[in-house]
Write a protein that holds these residues in place. Structure first.
Motif, PDB file in Angstrom:
ATOM      1  N   PRO B  83      44.842  27.455  39.920  1.00 33.88           N
ATOM      2  CA  PRO B  83      45.515  27.639  38.631  1.00 33.88           C
ATOM      3  C   PRO B  83      44.504  27.479  37.494  1.00 33.88           C
ATOM      4  CG  PRO B  83      46.048  25.496  39.548  1.00 33.88           C
ATOM      5  CD  PRO B  83      45.288  26.241  40.607  1.00 33.88           C
ATOM      6  N   THR B  84      44.842  28.034  36.348  1.00 27.35           N
ATOM      7  CA  THR B  84      43.924  27.950  35.198  1.00 27.35           C
ATOM      8  C   THR B  84      43.500  26.509  34.936  1.00 27.35           C
ATOM      9  OG1 THR B  84      45.271  29.735  34.297  1.00 27.35           O
ATOM     10  CG2 THR B  84      43.618  28.782  32.842  1.00 27.35           C
ATOM     11  N   LYS B  85      44.438  25.605  35.158  1.00 25.76           N
ATOM     12  CA  LYS B  85      44.158  24.177  34.944  1.00 25.76           C
ATOM     13  C   LYS B  85      42.863  23.774  35.656  1.00 25.76           C
ATOM     14  CE  LYS B  85      45.373  19.842  33.901  1.00 25.76           C
ATOM     15  NZ  LYS B  85      44.077  19.271  34.339  1.00 25.76           N
ATOM     16  N   SER B 107      44.646  31.843  28.479  1.00 28.47           N
ATOM     17  CA  SER B 107      45.653  31.640  29.512  1.00 28.47           C
ATOM     18  C   SER B 107      46.201  30.225  29.448  1.00 28.47           C
ATOM     19  CB  SER B 107      45.038  31.903  30.890  1.00 28.47           C
ATOM     20  OG  SER B 107      45.704  31.127  31.861  1.00 28.47           O
ATOM     21  N   PHE B 108      45.297  29.271  29.256  1.00 26.09           N
ATOM     22  CA  PHE B 108      45.713  27.868  29.263  1.00 26.09           C
ATOM     23  C   PHE B 108      46.604  27.567  28.057  1.00 26.09           C
ATOM     24  CE2 PHE B 108      44.853  23.190  29.130  1.00 26.09           C
ATOM     25  CZ  PHE B 108      45.339  22.922  30.393  1.00 26.09           C
ATOM     26  N   ASP B 111      49.861  29.899  28.258  1.00 23.74           N
ATOM     27  CA  ASP B 111      50.596  29.728  29.509  1.00 23.74           C
ATOM     28  C   ASP B 111      50.812  31.074  30.215  1.00 23.74           C
ATOM     29  OD1 ASP B 111      51.565  28.110  31.393  1.00 23.74           O
ATOM     30  OD2 ASP B 111      53.585  27.918  30.564  1.00 23.74           O
ATOM     31  N   GLN B 112      49.923  32.010  29.938  1.00 24.94           N
ATOM     32  CA  GLN B 112      49.959  33.298  30.640  1.00 24.94           C
ATOM     33  C   GLN B 112      48.917  33.276  31.759  1.00 24.94           C
ATOM     34  OE1 GLN B 112      52.013  36.015  30.146  1.00 24.94           O
ATOM     35  NE2 GLN B 112      53.123  34.525  28.889  1.00 24.94           N
ATOM     36  N   SER B 113      49.350  33.593  32.973  1.00 24.44           N
ATOM     37  CA  SER B 113      48.426  33.522  34.103  1.00 24.44           C
ATOM     38  C   SER B 113      47.295  34.527  33.954  1.00 24.44           C
ATOM     39  CB  SER B 113      49.173  33.815  35.412  1.00 24.44           C
ATOM     40  OG  SER B 113      50.140  32.818  35.630  1.00 24.44           O
ATOM     41  N   LEU B 114      46.149  34.174  34.510  1.00 24.42           N
ATOM     42  CA  LEU B 114      45.060  35.145  34.660  1.00 24.42           C
ATOM     43  C   LEU B 114      45.403  36.059  35.824  1.00 24.42           C
ATOM     44  CD1 LEU B 114      42.122  32.639  34.327  1.00 24.42           C
ATOM     45  CD2 LEU B 114      42.396  34.640  32.859  1.00 24.42           C
ATOM     46  N   ALA B 115      45.093  37.334  35.683  1.00 29.60           N
ATOM     47  CA  ALA B 115      45.356  38.273  36.788  1.00 29.60           C
ATOM     48  C   ALA B 115      44.026  38.676  37.427  1.00 29.60           C
ATOM     49  CB  ALA B 115      46.096  39.493  36.251  1.00 29.60           C
TER      50      ALA B 115
END
Lengths: 997, 216, 464
Positions: B83-85, B107-108, B111-115
């Motif tokens: 996860p980005t975290k 992204s962080f 709160d949008q995921s990286l693709a």
């Protein structure tokens, strides 16, 4: 012993001459033409399959994206499913569930072993409910007069209506049976706030006769439930306690527990059934007496007389009934108190329930097999009266605001109430439902309901055990639960179902060790609220019970009057609420094996008298399951409708049974406009059965999709049965049957020394035919677990249903009242599998652990394997059956099972994905596989534990022990296929005093 | 009567008899080459990523263990994408301003995921389980190659069925001691064959060649 | 062997009675008459009508195949339990028809049957066309026909071979071998006549095309010598195939466990049936053609009679096959076998069973009478009846055995859909179109072989 009994010819196989003529006439009419809708779907599929055909050629895979979370999710391991405890409520009674969630998508429902009404099993409805969640036809938005709105738009009008109405005068709430403590609490609050408002409840398929009957004989309201584990003799008076109603899973489990290994004369119970139309319970009965529904009470009276309870001077019943009743009475009397059980059906009048209470009391069953509890917080089910009242109030314009909480009264209400028209007089109608159904059509406002897997709630099981229902997924279409809507009415729109449920249990939870939060978390995890079962009580018996039950005086003469019509909820779509569920529509009805349709069941004798012909095997293209049935005209209570007639053995003479739940107009793409709407014949006076049916034959016929048209075993013995006496004399009767003079496991026919090295586990299955009730839950479970396609009526009629396992049903004995045999059949995983050596491309092979593997991606689709399979358990994707188009259904797929494309063979794999998963887990844990590590989908769901799976080479495994049972035999063993799936022969326990059928 | 054909046709026709054989041979060869080509298998094709994440830098340079990001490899079928975290654990402190990391920070915050673009795409009908292999002593590099030398990741093997089977047939040729699994620089010792057989016995490794091992 | 053949060339009038070649012909007339069909004679309106009709059916076939490939075999009537339907029935039927050619050419050649010469070319061509039609079905009946090549053994990235225990794989080899050999056999036989056509054709195009096909044949002694040995070798090679192909096809059924399929009588009885249907089809085609193109001189009553006799003989073998099947079923004491036979006789498909017996057993009995053997019209009718009967036989074997096997619960019914019929009609169209093209562009009768039947041939032999 039915194997000896003469097998009567099939209903279908009529005099040959006629069949030949019919055949000669239409030998090759041909044509795969389907109804317009189907053709459209057909073409869509064609398109999809064309695309696939293209893809399969091209080698370059499109670039895929991986989209990880932004923040790690607690407890989540990518690629590992999580299980959450929840519960599903049907007709007010809950079944505890464990739902498998994969990456946040609920994909499979299992029973919750900790829940007393489930013990790990589920029924077909719970299994299929997960498909209901992803049903693309669900209503997706709030609507006003059919136009999309938002929730906020509704608040205004509602507030207005509530404001104008003094103390809620004219406000009516209509629900189905309410079982949820929270909803009941909300109901209280609402009625407190609006004292003039009224709360109606209506359960289309239930009558509330049980509690009404109890009120007649006790001085308080009580609920009654049963402990079948203690019962040596059971009597079902038009009661299908093994197949439907609250607690039926538990009852089936306890009933079968007395019929599984080790099978001894002491342990084996005996079941008598008296019923107008065949049910699962009747099919399991050792003695079954078909009588008119209205005569059931007379049988009960006769029984009571014989037992010396009542002193009625009824007209003596006919000889058959008399001897039956006498033998039954003697049998009951000969038993110790508390070891017998008489159950009255919910479709019967309250008087019967009352009388049965008396009989059980007389037999000393109270506190033994019959348990009484207080009604907890739930209101007593008012039966139909509440709805009748509402209808008249609406007609008189006394209703200003009607809120329908789930339920679909416009469709389900008896015709004579004119409910729909009455609703037109109501200024403001609000409907909460999963679908834009018939009722939504008559309401200005519609609110999409949250599926039970989307909403917080709570419920009580058949014994009062409470459980929390937690959502598995956020509402897909912003649906609201009944709880939240009621909250909105009581002026707390903000409050979520979550808060309300917690509030309900605050008091209870806080008292527990560790305080509320600890208790709450534990409860959510367990799924069951420990110690919440209602305590059993000993209500005081009223001596004037006979008068209160109206049982004084002689009964009217029996069998008087014309034909009788019997209404029953459909075994697979219930009261119609599951009409749009493809799995349930395609699940063959347990006894008739019909799909996608309801019929009028008529006994052979009555049919003959009325000149109604039995359905014939359809001559059209590929008619494996195509039945051509005559259409008849049913007239009852001034209403007339046309229905296909189905001549069915075991149906009581003079009684015609119809199932509710069909003929819906707004069910969705699958459920609309199939079958006929029996509700249109129902009268509120006699909603479950009544005399005076007029039936007329017509010249027209219709096509039905039936998965098994041949009802007799012909000269074969797929199902081997004996009665207890025979079994005790020759315990190995099944193995020594004429069929197996060699070729079976004990005398293998082979030129080679039987020294094939078998390392590791060797998988095998045993199905106990003495436990199986044929309910069909396993079939749906298999479908859910293995991404099995729904093919539709047209294709089922062509013999192309895709179910990996089927439940064969045979009849033997007298056609008026035959013995029914059921047999689950799935891939036998033969050690000498005929399918394997004929596959040209090695798409089906044998694994070292004894599985008959089917490798879809290698299959070229010659169908040779299916031809060469003696059990015909292989299924072929004749067309692109898998739905690649519908987005919501993609969420449903089990990611561990390949979705099969067109032109590929498939079949039962013993849930190989579960086996491999378990093996890897055991390996990772550095421990060997243990018995019970692998549970197949069909095994897990089975309420009677009829299916046992495991390692047959591990002498201590349950399956290995059962394979050594004296009753163990292999289907078609004589072909030397050496099946890994074997059966335990069924044993009946008839009363020697009654000659067996 | 005038001759329709020149006499050279005789030679031509004789030649063509043999020529046809060569043509057939060539076609077979060409097909084989194509099937195994990186065009068809994506072997060695470097994938563009939203963030040019360099395994070389993080593994070789910083010595981060595979499991720090791919933490499910030992527990599950999937190795897991971080996860980005996980990225931000470090990058909240270091390279906080770097432009290349902007998408990660975005992204962080949003709160949008990286693709990410998938590098190893297995056919949908083939089921591979990381934990089953990792726990039995098959190293990351056996299938993923020298990831520690990849600035941008690429697919090491062909992912064709025979590529899997080579190992399933003779696990002893590829198995390594349990504690070497995450050692990206591990190379088979001289006596791999014999050591391998030893490990196969010790770790209870079965040479699973039946279809339902991977296809179900 | 060539020399012997010619040395033993019998006089034109054979003991058998009617001649194999009408009197009054010499090299010139024979060559003229036959080559004229192709070269000089104008294309008749009849040909155009016939061809366009059958070509229309080919279009239907193509349409059906397109629909099949885009939609799936579900457009057919097949189901569970009846997984094989028309596709396999037609396949076996066509393959059977394809047997006459090789039998006539190869076996009768080896047996020095002079009467074969005027019909062998035609029979071979028919064989090829029939096998071509047959070949379509196993391919198209697959669920995923685009993977047909998985049935062939070749090294691949899956490291998998076909499953050599499966009769379907044997089929692939048997049928393809058969097709290949018959093709070569037919073509080699054509070469000398191609040369004739090349030399006689008036258009340049004709000369070029036939010239290429003639492969530079000059009719020199050496050419003849090689030709004869090659032809003889191929004949020797083809002879066993006559038996092998349908034996292997019968294994598709015999190897299974299904009552009605699992039977040792199948191989011989399939081969006999194949020859039976093959000859029937030759007659069905030869009789009209002979009349239309006035070839009575070459295809004489003698030929028809001989073929009629073969028909009768094989018909009797087939009848014996049916008898044994029934007897075996009852004698076996196996309830499933017994039920199958009863079901055939009184079950839902009984009409087909009885009509097949009428067509295949009673029909040919008429051929005991000389009148039927000598009268082309009657013979034609009998041959038609046999063709129908053989199709019905395959239908009964495939469908009736499948529709009620072991467990009554899975019993069902089957019948073809419009698409099944379209495929069938389409292949008939394909077959006829090919026949028409053959009639138009190639010599129907082997010119040079006919010549060898002439009295002059003997003389020529001595000079040569």
């Amino acid at each position: 012993m039915s194997t000896g009994a003469p097998h009567w010819r099939d209903v279908a196989s009529k005099d040959d001459a006629e069949r030949l003529r019919a055949l000669a006439e239409t030998e090759f009419p041909g044509g795969v033409e389907a109804s317009p809708i189907d053709r459209r779907r057909f073409l869509a599929l064609a398109g999809a399959s064309l695309g696939l055909a293209g893809l399969s050629g091209c080698m370059r895979a499109p670039a895929e994206k991986i989209v990880p979370f932004v923040h790690p999710v607690e407890g989540r391991v990518p690629g590992k499913p999580l299980y959450y405890a929840t519960s599903m409520t049907l007709a007010g009674s809950a079944t505890g569930l464990l739902v498998e969630s994969y990456e946040g998508r609920p994909i499979k429902v299992e029973g919750n072993p900790a829940h007393p009404s489930s013990l790990g099993a589920t029924d077909v409805f719970a299994q299929a409910s997960v498909l209901g969640l992803y049903d693309p036809d669900r209503s997706k938005t709030v609507t006003y007069l059919g136009r999309p709105r938002i929730m906020g738009d509704l608040a205004g009008p509602l507030r207005e209506a509530l404001a104008t109405a003094k103390h809620g005068k004219g406000l009516r709430i209509l629900t189905e049976t309410v079982g949820s403590p929270s909803l009941i609490r909300q109901r209280g609050e609402l009625l407190e706030r609006y004292p003039e408002a009224r709360w109606h409840s209506y359960e289309p398929a239930m009558s509330g006769a049980a509690s009404a009957g109890a009120r007649m004989v006790f001085d308080q309201s009580v609920r009654t439930h049963y402990d079948l584990s203690k019962a040596d003799v059971l009597v079902a008076l038009d009661a299908d306690f093994l197949g439907s109603g609250p607690g039926h899973l538990r009852y089936a489990h306890d009933f079968a527990a007395r019929r599984r290994e080790p099978l001894t004369a002491e342990r084996m119970n005996r079941l008598y059934a008296v019923e107008p139309t065949p049910t699962i319970t009747g099919a399991r009965a050792d003695h079954r007496l078909p009588v008119l529904a209205r005569d059931v009470i007379h049988v009960a009276r006769a029984l009571a007389n014989a037992l010396g309870i009542g002193k009625w001077t009824d007209a003596p019943p006919d000889a058959a009934t008399a001897s039956f009743v006498q033998a039954l009475a003697d049998d009951l009397r000969s038993r110790r108190p508390g070891t017998t059980l008489v159950v009255a059906g919910d479709n019967q009048p309250a008087a019967l329930a009352a009388l049965v209470q008396a009989i059980n009391r007389h037999l000393g069953n109270f506190g033994g097999t019959v348990l009484h509890t207080g009604v907890s917080e739930a209101p007593e089910d008012a039966g139909l009266s509440s709805l009748v009242e509402l209808a008249s109030d609406m007609r008189e314009g006394r209703v200003t605001t009607l809120v329908n909480l789930s339920g679909n009264p416009v469709y389900t209400a008896p015709a004579d109430l004119g409910f729909a028209d009455a609703m037109k007089r109501v200024p403001l109608c609000v409907h909460l439902g999963l679908y834009q159904d018939e009722t939504a059509d008559y309401c200005q406002w519609h609110i999409p309901e949250a599926h039970y897997l989307e909403a917080w709630g709570d419920a009580r099981g058949h014994d009062g055990t409470a459980s929390i229902a937690q959502p598995l997924i956020a509402p897909l279409y912003a649906g609201k639960s009944a709880l939240e809507v009621v909250g909105m009415l009581s002026g707390e729109p903000g409050r979520s179902g979550y808060e309300m449920v917690r509030e309900t249990w605050q008091a209870h939870g806080s008292k527990q060790a560790g305080g509320f939060e600890t208790w709450w978390r534990r409860t959510l995890h367990e799924g069951v609220i420990a110690g919440s079962a209602s305590p059993t009580i000993e209500p005081r018996w009223r001596d004037d019970w006979q008068a209160r039950a109206g049982l004084n005086g002689a009964a009217p003469a029996r069998n008087a009057g014309p034909l009788e019509i019997v209404f029953r909820p459909d075994p697979t779509v219930f009261d119609g609420r599951f009409a749009n569920n493809g799995w349930l529509q395609e699940l063959p009805k347990p006894l008739t094996k019909l799909t996608w349709e309801n019929v009028a069941l008529i006994s052979p004798a009555t049919a003959q008298a009325l000149g109604i012909k039995a359905a014939t095997e359809g001559p059209h293209a590929g008619s494996h399951g195509e039945a051509i049935a005559p259409v008849v005209e049913l007239t009852y209570g001034g209403q007339t409708l046309r229905a296909p007639a189905w001549v069915f053995p075991g149906q009581a003479d003079g009684s015609i049974a119809v199932h509710l739940g069909y003929g819906r107009t707004r069910a969705g793409t699958l459920g609309s406009n199939i079958g006929f709407d029996a509700n249109r014949l129902r009268a509120s006076a006699a909603p479950h059965f009544g005399p005076g049916l007029d039936i007329r034959t017509t010249t027209t016929t219709t096509t039905l999709a039936c998965t098994q048209l041949h009802q007799s075993m012909v000269d074969r013995q797929p199902v081997r049965t004996a009665d207890l006496a025979t079994f005790l004399k020759e315990p190995r009767f099944a193995q020594e049957s004429a069929h197996t003079e060699g070729g079976d496991r004990r005398h293998p026919l082979t030129l080679y020394p039987d020294d094939h090295p078998m390392k590791g586990p060797q998988w095998g299955m045993v199905v106990d035919l003495n436990a199986c009730t044929g309910c069909g839950a396993c079939v749906v479970a298999c479908q859910a677990e293995n991404n099995i396609s729904v093919v539709g009526k047209e294709q089922v009629a062509r013999g192309r249903e895709m179910h990996w396992m089927r439940i064969d049903r045979y009849f033997s004995g007298d056609s008026a009242n035959p013995t029914a045999h059921v047999q689950p059949v799935m891939c036998m995983h033969c050690e000498n599998a005929p399918c394997e050596l004929v596959c040209p491309v090695e798409a089906t092979t044998h694994s070292p652990d004894g599985l008959n593997e089917m490798t879809y991606n290698r299959c070229v689709g010659t169908r040779y394997c299916s031809n060469n399979c003696p059990y015909k358990v292989r299924r072929f994707n004749f067309l692109a059956f898998a739905d690649y188009a519908t987005a919501s259904l993609k969420l449903l797929r089990n990611p561990d099972v390949t979705v099969r494309s067109r032109g590929v063979m498939e079949k039962c794999t013993y849930c190989v994905q579960r086996i491999r998963e378990a093996e890897i887990d055991a390996n990772n844990r550095k421990r060997p596989l243990r018995d019970g590590d692998v549970i197949t989908a069909c095994q897990a769901v089975c309420p009677t534990r009829a299916i046992v799976f495991g390692d047959i080479h591990d002498a201590n495994s349950q399956v290995a022990k059962l394979r050594e049972s004296q009753r163990n035999y292999g289907l078609l063993e004589e072909l030397n296929t050496r099946p890994r799936t074997t059966y335990l022969a069924s044993v009946r326990n008839p009363n020697p005093r009654l000659e067996t059928r | 009567m005038p001759q329709v054909f020149h006499r050279s046709f005789n030679t031509l026709s004789r030649a063509s008899v043999f020529g046809s054989l060569f043509i057939l041979g060539f076609v077979a060869w060409a097909v084989n080459v194509f099937v195994n080509s990186s065009y068809a298998t994506n072997q060695g094709v470097v994938r563009e990523q939203p963030v040019p994440f360099s395994h070389e830098h993080h593994v070789t340079g910083l010595g981060i263990d595979c499991r720090y990001c791919h933490d499910a490899a030992e527990k599950s079928a999937q190795a897991g994408m971080p996860p980005t975290k996980t990225c931000m654990n470090c990058h909240q402190q270091i390279w906080t301003g770097s432009a290349t990391l902007a998408p990660v920070r975005a992204s962080f915050q949003t709160d949008q995921s990286l693709a990410w673009t998938r590098v190893h795409r297995l056919a949908d009908f083939a089921y591979f389980n990381h934990s089953a292999h990792v726990n039995k002593g098959f190293g990351c590099s056996t299938c993923h190659g020298e990831v520690q030398k990849m600035p941008l990741a690429w697919q090491h093997g062909t992912l064709l069925m025979n590529w899997c089977l080579d190992c399933h047939r003779q696990p002893e040729r590829f198995v390594r001691p349990r504690d070497e699994v995450y050692n990206m620089d591990w190379h088979p010792p001289a006596d791999q064959e014999q050591q391998g057989r030893e490990l196969v016995r010790k770790n209870g490794i079965r040479s699973l060649m039946n279809c339902s091992t991977c296809h179900h | 062997m060539s020399a012997e053949v010619h040395a033993e060339t019998p006089p034109v009038r054979t003991p058998a009675g009617s001649p194999v070649l009408a009197p009054g012909h010499d090299f010139a007339t024979v060559t003229d008459k036959i080559s004229a069909l192709v070269l000089t004679r104008p294309t008749s309106r009849g040909w155009w009508i016939g061809f366009s009709l059958s070509f229309a059916l080919v279009m239907l076939l193509l349409y059906t195949i397109a629909y099949l490939l885009t939609t799936g075999v579900g457009i057919w009537g097949i189901n569970v339990p009846v997984g094989w339907g028309f596709a396999i029935v037609n396949f076996v039927w066509w393959i059977g028809i394809g047997h006459a050619g090789t039998l006539i050419s190869a076996i009768l050649l080896l047996l020095h049957q002079q009467w074969r010469t005027s019909i062998n070319r035609f029979a071979e061509a028919m064989t090829l066309f029939a096998v071509a039609c047959a070949g379509l079905f196993p391919l198209l009946h697959m669920g995923r026909p685009w993977y047909f090549y998985w049935l062939a053994p070749y090294p691949n990235s899956m490291q998998l071979w076909p499953q050599f225990r499966s009769p379907l794989v044997w089929d692939v080899f048997a049928v393809s071998t058969y097709l290949l050999v018959s093709l070569m056999f037919w073509y080699v036989g054509l070469v000398p006549d191609m040369a004739t056509l090349r030399d006689r054709s008036t258009s340049r195009l004709g000369r070029v095309v036939y010239g290429i096909l003639a492969m530079g044949w000059r009719g020199s002694a050496r050419h003849w010598y090689r030709y004869e040995s090659a032809y003889g070798l191929l004949a020797g090679l083809a002879a066993p195939l006559v038996v092998s192909v349908h034996t292997v096809v019968s294994f598709d059924f015999a190897v299974s466990v299904l009552p009605g399929w699992h039977s040792t009588v199948f191989p011989p009885y399939f081969v006999a049936g194949a020859i039976y249907s093959g000859f029937a089809m030759v007659l069905t085609l030869v009789i009209p053609i002979r009349a239309i193109y006035g070839l009575e001189d070459f295809i004489t009553s003698r030929h028809l009679q001989n073929m009629a006799k073969v028909l009768l003989a094989t018909g009797l073998i087939v009848a014996y096959g049916y008898l044994m099947e029934a007897f075996g079923a009852f004698y076996s004491g196996n309830p499933y076998e017994r039920y199958l036979q009863v079901n055939r006789m009184i079950g839902p498909y009984a009409p087909m069973y009885w009509s097949l017996l009428v067509c295949n057993v009673l029909g040919p009995q008429l051929l005991w009478f000389r009148a039927f053997r000598t009268n082309p019209v009657l013979l034609f009718l009998v041959s038609l009846v046999v063709n129908v009967g053989m199709w019905l036989e395959r239908y009964v074997i495939v469908v009736v055995s499948l529709h009620r096997d072991f467990l009554p619960s899975s019993w069902g019914m089957y019948s073809g859909t419009v698409w099944d019929w379209a495929m069938f009609a389409g292949t008939i169209g394909l077959f006829l179109s090919l026949v028409f093209l053959f009639l138009r562009f190639l010599p129907v009768i082997s010119i040079f072989e006919m010549r060898t039947l002439l009295p002059e041939a003997k003389v020529k032999e001595e000079h040569g």
